[in-house]
Enzyme design. Structure first.
Site, PDB file in Angstrom:
ATOM      1  N   SER A   2      38.654  38.890  33.399  1.00  0.00           N
ATOM      2  CA  SER A   2      39.714  39.317  34.253  1.00  0.00           C
ATOM      3  C   SER A   2      39.185  40.924  34.835  1.00  0.00           C
ATOM      4  O   SER A   2      38.355  41.305  35.335  1.00  0.00           O
ATOM      5  CB  SER A   2      41.087  39.120  34.131  1.00  0.00           C
ATOM      6  OG  SER A   2      41.931  39.508  35.123  1.00  0.00           O
TER       7      SER A   2
ATOM      8  N   HIS B  98      41.302  34.394  38.628  1.00  0.00           N
ATOM      9  CA  HIS B  98      42.675  33.568  38.768  1.00  0.00           C
ATOM     10  C   HIS B  98      42.594  33.091  39.838  1.00  0.00           C
ATOM     11  O   HIS B  98      44.036  32.659  40.220  1.00  0.00           O
ATOM     12  CB  HIS B  98      43.692  34.478  38.354  1.00  0.00           C
ATOM     13  CG  HIS B  98      43.420  35.328  37.213  1.00  0.00           C
ATOM     14  ND1 HIS B  98      43.400  34.917  35.605  1.00  0.00           N
ATOM     15  CD2 HIS B  98      43.502  36.701  36.750  1.00  0.00           C
ATOM     16  CE1 HIS B  98      43.344  35.659  34.934  1.00  0.00           C
ATOM     17  NE2 HIS B  98      43.308  37.002  35.450  1.00  0.00           N
TER      18      HIS B  98
END
Length: 208
Positions: free
Chosen positions: A120, A162
């Site tokens: 991320s 995501h």
């Protein structure tokens, strides 16, 4: 040759790491950098990421960049076989890396061929600029010392983690819509961007 394993959620794609690494991982040491998560209320993914690394037989040496000296950072990175940077606040992570000049050290290690795992925020900091992450992370409060959003620029694309993954479905769609000029590489929580020199592929761990 640069080797990057860029993902949204490492615990969900860790099975893809050994074949990508192309070498035995058991017994190797990974510099584990959880810095991005420090100001996040939810941190379970950090524990899950470390457990996934240990399951693969790796030995994790934690390195919290903000609290370590420049010498400690350099030594830990030098002595590690792999580098892992967890998710969290992308702006705080970049601020702390730059504050300790760890961005320079990371860049040097990556360009020398050390395998880098970015989860991320840890993936997004490799892009040319992290300004697009303002719709995902708080910038001003988390990183008041960050002068601009220019990042490590080790890839010429922009990882968007995501994608289509709860609870970020609408947010990631909006980022794509609002920044159509940016060459994004969106990945879900079960996908990984594998960079092996000039070869860039997106792999999937399992069907959602």
């Amino acid at each position: 040759m640069i080797k990057l394993f860029l993902c949204s959620y490492f615990a969900g794609v860790s099975a893809l790491l050994p074949p990508f690494a192309g070498k035995k991982l058991e017994g190797k040491t990974v510099a584990f950098i959880p810095t991005a998560s420090l100001h996040e209320p939810y941190k379970d993914y950090v524990k899950e990421g470390k457990e996934a690394l240990l399951t693969l037989g790796l030995k994790a040496k934690e390195l919290e960049v903000g609290n370590a000296s420049k010498e400690e950072i350099a030594q830990t990175l030098d002595e590690s076989d792999l580098i892992y940077v967890s998710g969290g606040n992308t702006f705080f992570l970049l601020q702390e890396l730059m504050r300790k000049e760890a961005d320079v050290l990371l860049t040097r290690q990556i360009k020398a061929g050390k395998l880098y795992i970015g989860e991320s925020a840890g993936a997004m900091i490799l892009s040319p600029n992290i300004g697009y992450a303002k719709e995902m992370d708080n910038a001003e409060e988390a990183a008041p010392q960050l002068r601009n959003f220019d990042a490590l620029c080790l890839v010429n694309f922009y990882p968007l983690p995501h994608y289509k993954s709860f609870p970020f479905e609408e947010l990631t769609d909006n980022i794509l819509k609002n920044h159509s000029e940016i060459p994004f590489k969106p990945i879900t929580n079960v996908q990984v961007i594998c960079v092996n020199g000039d070869l860039v592929t997106v792999e999937e761990a399992l069907k959602e």
